[in-house]
Enzyme design. Structure first.
Site, PDB file in Angstrom:
ATOM      1  N   ARG A 192       0.845  -1.217   0.000  1.00  0.00           N
ATOM      2  CA  ARG A 192       0.000   0.000   0.000  1.00  0.00           C
ATOM      3  C   ARG A 192       0.875   1.260   0.000  1.00  0.00           C
ATOM      4  NH1 ARG A 192      -1.548   3.007   4.477  1.00  0.00           N
ATOM      5  NH2 ARG A 192      -3.580   4.064   4.372  1.00  0.00           N
ATOM      6  N   GLY A 240      12.957 -11.935   1.942  1.00  0.00           N
ATOM      7  CA  GLY A 240      14.118 -12.257   2.756  1.00  0.00           C
ATOM      8  C   GLY A 240      15.408 -12.243   1.946  1.00  0.00           C
ATOM      9  N   THR A 248      10.130 -10.684   6.612  1.00  0.00           N
ATOM     10  CA  THR A 248      10.188 -12.079   7.095  1.00  0.00           C
ATOM     11  C   THR A 248       9.938 -12.071   8.599  1.00  0.00           C
ATOM     12  OG1 THR A 248      11.676 -13.917   7.610  1.00  0.00           O
ATOM     13  CG2 THR A 248      12.732 -11.848   7.119  1.00  0.00           C
ATOM     14  N   ASP A 280      15.947 -11.961  10.679  1.00  0.00           N
ATOM     15  CA  ASP A 280      17.336 -12.421  10.550  1.00  0.00           C
ATOM     16  C   ASP A 280      18.100 -11.689   9.436  1.00  0.00           C
ATOM     17  OD1 ASP A 280      15.878 -13.449   8.472  1.00  0.00           O
ATOM     18  OD2 ASP A 280      16.580 -15.506   8.675  1.00  0.00           O
ATOM     19  N   ARG A 331       1.909 -29.273  34.592  1.00  0.00           N
ATOM     20  CA  ARG A 331       2.565 -29.873  33.425  1.00  0.00           C
ATOM     21  C   ARG A 331       3.821 -29.110  33.032  1.00  0.00           C
ATOM     22  NH1 ARG A 331      -2.969 -31.121  30.121  1.00  0.00           N
ATOM     23  NH2 ARG A 331      -3.156 -33.271  30.804  1.00  0.00           N
ATOM     24  N   ARG A 338      13.662 -20.510  11.734  1.00  0.00           N
ATOM     25  CA  ARG A 338      14.736 -21.224  11.009  1.00  0.00           C
ATOM     26  C   ARG A 338      16.041 -21.171  11.804  1.00  0.00           C
ATOM     27  NH1 ARG A 338      14.288 -19.777   4.790  1.00  0.00           N
ATOM     28  NH2 ARG A 338      14.739 -17.754   5.648  1.00  0.00           N
ATOM     29  N   SER A 368       4.781 -26.287  37.458  1.00  0.00           N
ATOM     30  CA  SER A 368       4.622 -26.318  36.002  1.00  0.00           C
ATOM     31  C   SER A 368       5.687 -25.419  35.381  1.00  0.00           C
ATOM     32  CB  SER A 368       3.234 -25.808  35.612  1.00  0.00           C
ATOM     33  OG  SER A 368       3.138 -24.425  35.895  1.00  0.00           O
ATOM     34  N   LEU A 403       0.748 -21.047  12.144  1.00  0.00           N
ATOM     35  CA  LEU A 403      -0.129 -19.986  12.654  1.00  0.00           C
ATOM     36  C   LEU A 403       0.691 -18.739  12.994  1.00  0.00           C
ATOM     37  CD1 LEU A 403      -0.274 -19.489  16.041  1.00  0.00           C
ATOM     38  CD2 LEU A 403      -1.163 -21.785  15.930  1.00  0.00           C
ATOM     39  N   GLN A 404       2.012 -18.926  13.192  1.00  0.00           N
ATOM     40  CA  GLN A 404       2.883 -17.781  13.492  1.00  0.00           C
ATOM     41  C   GLN A 404       3.087 -16.864  12.285  1.00  0.00           C
ATOM     42  OE1 GLN A 404       6.464 -19.419  16.001  1.00  0.00           O
ATOM     43  NE2 GLN A 404       5.495 -21.096  14.913  1.00  0.00           N
TER      44      GLN A 404
HETATM   45  P1  ATP Z   1      12.265 -16.276   3.567  1.00  0.00           P
HETATM   46  O1  ATP Z   1      13.301 -15.712   4.499  1.00  0.00           O
HETATM   47  O2  ATP Z   1      10.890 -16.031   4.041  1.00  0.00           O
HETATM   48  O3  ATP Z   1      12.499 -17.708   3.157  1.00  0.00           O
HETATM   49  P2  ATP Z   1      13.512 -15.522   1.115  1.00  0.00           P
HETATM   50  O4  ATP Z   1      13.378 -14.309   0.262  1.00  0.00           O
HETATM   51  O5  ATP Z   1      14.874 -15.776   1.711  1.00  0.00           O
HETATM   52  O6  ATP Z   1      12.378 -15.405   2.208  1.00  0.00           O
HETATM   53  P3  ATP Z   1      13.851 -17.731  -0.731  1.00  0.00           P
HETATM   54  O7  ATP Z   1      12.942 -18.849  -1.099  1.00  0.00           O
HETATM   55  O8  ATP Z   1      15.211 -18.065  -0.252  1.00  0.00           O
HETATM   56  O9  ATP Z   1      13.048 -16.823   0.304  1.00  0.00           O
HETATM   57  O10 ATP Z   1      14.029 -16.779  -2.016  1.00  0.00           O
HETATM   58  C1  ATP Z   1      12.893 -16.279  -2.698  1.00  0.00           C
HETATM   59  C2  ATP Z   1      13.142 -16.372  -4.180  1.00  0.00           C
HETATM   60  O11 ATP Z   1      14.262 -15.550  -4.510  1.00  0.00           O
HETATM   61  C3  ATP Z   1      13.504 -17.768  -4.687  1.00  0.00           C
HETATM   62  O12 ATP Z   1      12.374 -18.568  -4.914  1.00  0.00           O
HETATM   63  C4  ATP Z   1      14.219 -17.433  -5.979  1.00  0.00           C
HETATM   64  O13 ATP Z   1      13.304 -17.145  -7.002  1.00  0.00           O
HETATM   65  C5  ATP Z   1      14.952 -16.109  -5.606  1.00  0.00           C
HETATM   66  N1  ATP Z   1      16.331 -16.445  -5.210  1.00  0.00           N
HETATM   67  C6  ATP Z   1      16.772 -16.971  -4.057  1.00  0.00           C
HETATM   68  N2  ATP Z   1      18.098 -17.182  -4.083  1.00  0.00           N
HETATM   69  C7  ATP Z   1      18.515 -16.819  -5.313  1.00  0.00           C
HETATM   70  C8  ATP Z   1      19.768 -16.828  -5.985  1.00  0.00           C
HETATM   71  N3  ATP Z   1      20.885 -17.277  -5.381  1.00  0.00           N
HETATM   72  N4  ATP Z   1      19.819 -16.378  -7.254  1.00  0.00           N
HETATM   73  C9  ATP Z   1      18.707 -15.919  -7.860  1.00  0.00           C
HETATM   74  N5  ATP Z   1      17.491 -15.892  -7.290  1.00  0.00           N
HETATM   75  C10 ATP Z   1      17.379 -16.337  -6.040  1.00  0.00           C
END
Ligand code: ATP
Length: 328
Positions: A25, A106, A130, A134, A167, A176, A220, A258-259
């Site tokens: 938004r 992320g 995320t 992290d 308990r 992660r 508990s 759910l988180q």
């Molecule tokens: P989360 O922390 O929630 O997992 P994230 O952004 O780290 O989020 P990923 O699945 O690691 O989630 O990355 C999201 C997308 O970004 C991947 O599905 C892919 O399309 C792209 N991506 C990830 N790593 C690479 C890479 N090394 N090179 C190119 N594209 C990438």
């Protein structure tokens, strides 16, 4: 001279997080305010590869600030990990007239955005989205605060039943490799022990702690276990502890997905709005390959490469020390 941006593409990628909609938004409305067109890209990089574009006007983001998840949807896209996939995505962006991007996600999302921008010279700004908190360069990520509040609501409820039945509960939370949610929510929920990936707390240490509690008439207890903890997960820890504590009625709860859902807290809504707004302003100022984050309650830019290379997020030592003292 900085080339004027006409059309901004916005996408959410990786795991969904509460606050992503509030950020979309903010991107749409700031872009429109600055005289840009804004296009939503559905399902993250998959939508870029498959040409799933949707024009966004101010009305299209009405009534979404309070919604969890992401109206643009999100996906993992393996094709985008290849040069050919990114080339196809870039050609689609060109055809659509998209000349800048805001990517919310992320570190994987950041890596993809950084590569695309460098290979095809298109400006990108990323927003940390995320629940895991992290990402280097931001004190908080979108969704983290909401996830913590979801977890402490669960802890409070579980404590009622734990206290009534004498308990010992093991509650496993998401994150992660990061113990951020476990540490923060465990502290806020008054957990008796918190097991974190960042700290070596063996089963013997945990048993000693629980024995101390039992000796001081605690009937508990609640132990929070981060999913990345090295002891093998909540069920395994519960089994090992049960061997020592025959008298305790031990239960395990895995909070799971759910988180990830729920209406974002006011903190996440405001953070998302600030970062979405700042992302568009950064593009307008000619910035690229940066992450907008929050540090010391100020919006700060960090190079994407710096953020990606420092992906082993460090938990604050003082918070870990304090939690150890307060959980005895
Ligand atoms: P989360 O922390 O929630 O997992 P994230 O952004 O780290 O989020 P990923 O699945 O690691 O989630 O990355 C999201 C997308 O970004 C991947 O599905 C892919 O399309 C792209 N991506 C990830 N790593 C690479 C890479 N090394 N090179 C190119 N594209 C990438």
């Amino acid at each position: 001279m900085v080339k004027a941006i006409k059309k901004i593409g916005v996408l959410t990628s990786g795991g969904d997080a509460p606050g992503m909609n509030a950020c979309i938004r903010a991107v749409v409305r700031t872009g429109i305010y600055l005289g840009k067109e804004v296009v939503g890209i559905k399902q993250g990089y998959q939508g870029m590869v498959d040409r799933k574009f949707v024009n966004m006007d101010s009305h299209s983001v009405c009534n979404i600030i309070q919604l969890g998840g992401t109206i643009l949807k999100t996906a993992r896209c393996d094709e985008f990990r290849t040069y050919e996939g990114r080339q196809k995505a870039y050609k689609n962006l060109k055809k659509e007239g998209i000349d800048a991007l805001v990517a919310i996600g992320g570190d994987g999302t950041f890596t993809g955005a950084e590569l695309l921008s460098r290979e095809f010279d298109i400006p990108v700004i990323c927003v940390p989205g995320t629940i895991d908190n992290d990402l280097y360069g931001s004190d908080f990520t979108l969704g983290y605060d909401t996830a913590n509040n979801t977890v402490i609501e669960a802890i409070d409820k579980i404590r009622d039943t734990a206290a009534s039945h004498d308990r010992l509960f093991f509650i496993e939370v998401m994150g992660r490799d990061s113990g951020c949610i476990a540490l923060w929510a465990g502290t806020a929920g008054g957990a008796e022990a918190i097991l974190l990936p960042e700290k070596d707390t063996g089963i013997e240490d945990l048993i000693q702690k629980l024995e101390k509690g039992a000796d001081s008439n605690k009937s508990s207890s609640i132990v929070i276990i981060a999913e990345g903890d090295k002891n093998g997960g909540a069920y395994h820890v519960a089994k090992l502890v049960k061997e020592k504590f025959q008298f305790y009625d031990i239960k395990v709860t895995i909070l799971g997905h759910l988180q990830r859902g729920g209406s974002p807290t006011s903190f996440d809504r405001v953070l998302a709005s600030r970062l979405g707004y700042a992302a568009v302003k950064a593009l307008e100022a000619g910035e690229t390959r940066k992450m907008v984050g929050i540090r010391g309650n100020r919006v700060k830019l960090t190079d994407l490469v710096e953020s990606i290379n420092n992906n082993s997020f460090k938990l604050e030592e003082d918070l870990m020390e304090m939690s150890t003292i307060l959980t005895i």
